[in-house]
Structures are given as structure tokens and as C-alpha cells.
Design an enzyme around this catalytic site. Sequence first.
Site, PDB file in Angstrom:
ATOM      1  N   ALA A  43       0.795  -1.230   0.000  1.00 44.79           N
ATOM      2  CA  ALA A  43       0.000   0.000   0.000  1.00 44.79           C
ATOM      3  C   ALA A  43       0.822   1.271   0.000  1.00 44.79           C
ATOM      4  O   ALA A  43       0.289   2.349   0.276  1.00 44.79           O
ATOM      5  CB  ALA A  43      -0.928  -0.005   1.215  1.00 44.79           C
ATOM      6  N   VAL A  95       4.786  -9.785   2.499  1.00 43.40           N
ATOM      7  CA  VAL A  95       3.927 -10.976   2.408  1.00 43.40           C
ATOM      8  C   VAL A  95       4.719 -12.255   2.231  1.00 43.40           C
ATOM      9  O   VAL A  95       4.148 -13.353   2.343  1.00 43.40           O
ATOM     10  CB  VAL A  95       2.893 -10.832   1.272  1.00 43.40           C
ATOM     11  CG1 VAL A  95       1.976  -9.654   1.525  1.00 43.40           C
ATOM     12  CG2 VAL A  95       3.558 -10.727  -0.099  1.00 43.40           C
ATOM     13  N   ASN A 127      -2.792  -6.962  -2.910  1.00 44.88           N
ATOM     14  CA  ASN A 127      -2.279  -6.152  -4.000  1.00 44.88           C
ATOM     15  C   ASN A 127      -0.777  -6.329  -4.223  1.00 44.88           C
ATOM     16  O   ASN A 127      -0.307  -6.201  -5.355  1.00 44.88           O
ATOM     17  CB  ASN A 127      -2.577  -4.672  -3.725  1.00 44.88           C
ATOM     18  CG  ASN A 127      -1.792  -3.763  -4.633  1.00 44.88           C
ATOM     19  OD1 ASN A 127      -2.097  -3.608  -5.817  1.00 44.88           O
ATOM     20  ND2 ASN A 127      -0.732  -3.149  -4.098  1.00 44.88           N
ATOM     21  N   TYR A 144       5.243 -14.802 -13.658  1.00 42.70           N
ATOM     22  CA  TYR A 144       4.183 -13.825 -13.378  1.00 42.70           C
ATOM     23  C   TYR A 144       2.833 -14.347 -13.859  1.00 42.70           C
ATOM     24  O   TYR A 144       1.839 -14.313 -13.126  1.00 42.70           O
ATOM     25  CB  TYR A 144       4.507 -12.499 -14.065  1.00 42.70           C
ATOM     26  CG  TYR A 144       3.501 -11.417 -13.799  1.00 42.70           C
ATOM     27  CD1 TYR A 144       3.524 -10.690 -12.613  1.00 42.70           C
ATOM     28  CD2 TYR A 144       2.509 -11.122 -14.738  1.00 42.70           C
ATOM     29  CE1 TYR A 144       2.592  -9.691 -12.364  1.00 42.70           C
ATOM     30  CE2 TYR A 144       1.578 -10.130 -14.496  1.00 42.70           C
ATOM     31  CZ  TYR A 144       1.613  -9.418 -13.314  1.00 42.70           C
ATOM     32  OH  TYR A 144       0.683  -8.441 -13.072  1.00 42.70           O
TER      33      TYR A 144
END
Length: 230
Positions: free
Chosen positions: A19, A60, A86, A155
Amino acid sequence: MDVPLYETLEGQVALVTGATRGIGKRIADGLVDHGATVYAGARNTDDITSDDRRAIELDVTIDTQREAAIERIREDVGQLDILVNNAGIMDSRESLAEMPAEVIDQTLTTNLHGPIHLIKEALDLLLDRPGGRVVNVSSGLGKLTDPQTGGMPAYRISKTGLNGLTKYLDGEYDDLLANSVCPGYVQTDMTEGSAPRTPEKGAETPIWLARFRPDGPSGEFWRDRSLKPW
């Protein structure tokens, strides 16, 4: 699409990963604007400079940080209504044969394993009352209905897996709304300024998904508030 939305998110709590900038920052901005208490995940909390959100240390890929972040939210407010996964990284245009193993592993760890384990830690809070929402920021590059060509194998595979996680959550937990979203090709550090879309535009649909009421759609893939094939 006409779906039931919360007009305000006052009294609700959100966690947004990654964020500090780009789409993640704009998602956090939008949730704050709608009245939510927002925990802004950052590897370095000094990067969160706005005092209208709560900075929370969260890489994360690190088990202890995932656990500590959810425990802090549990102790602070005792609820979590919205989790926006995100945080993510891009690999490269190399083919699978040419891509270094460490790049593959880091991409999958960040983009897929991190969200899986973070959701696992947060499930008890998200399921505490009907209508908890998980918004997974995915990509059209992970669509199974399109040819998987042009490099970026790790990805692409990580985003296909993230979509699979969305479908699993929808099927397994009746009281949870889980949706994936493609924000489009957005101007971020990842795209090095080459993209046509602003971060604000990329954040619009994730913010919209975070406002779904308990009887809203779940288990779907979205772009620009429209359903897209998997």
C-alpha cells in the site's frame, strides 16, 4: 453492473498489502475516503506518510510478518472485513527455459504463496460475520482463455494461481466474497512508466469490489466493473 454496494464503509476494517505506492496506495486512499479503518501494509512503514491510515509492517513473503500483522489487527480492533491482496512483483520477458530459478521462486512466493498464507491467517476474522471480502489483484496475463505467450512465465502462472485461489475461496466459504480483478496496464514502478492507465484508474474496480454487500457477486474475474472470462 448493478450490484449491492455499501455507500459507506464506516465501522469496517480493511488491510491492503503493498500500500505504499501505485495501485495499492490508491486502493487504500479510496477505502479511507469511503470511511473504512485502513491498515496499509508496507515492508518499510516509514513509506506510509498519511495519518488517515494505520501503517503495518508486512512483507507478504515473511511468515512472521504475516502472522504479526493479522495479530495486531485482531488485538487493535478485533475484526477484518476487507483484505486486498495487492502486493506483487513482475519477472521479465524471458522464456521459462531462460528464467533463473530464483526469479521464478521469488515471483511465485510474492504473488501467490504470500496471499494464500495471509488469507489463511486472516480467515477467522474474515469469516466472523457474513460478507467478509477478499479482493485479489490479478492480471489478464493469467487468463487461461488467452494464449500464454510473450514471456513472463512466473508472473503469468502466479496470476493464474491467484485466480484459482479466488475460485477456491468462493466454493469453500459461503459467507465470504472472493473476487479477482485485472486493473489493466497501469503506470507503476513495475511497468516503468510505459503504461497508459493511471494508478487511480487501476484502483477503481478493486475499491468497488471492496464495497460489495454480503449478497454481492463472488468467485468472479473483473475488469472495469465488468465480468471477464478466466
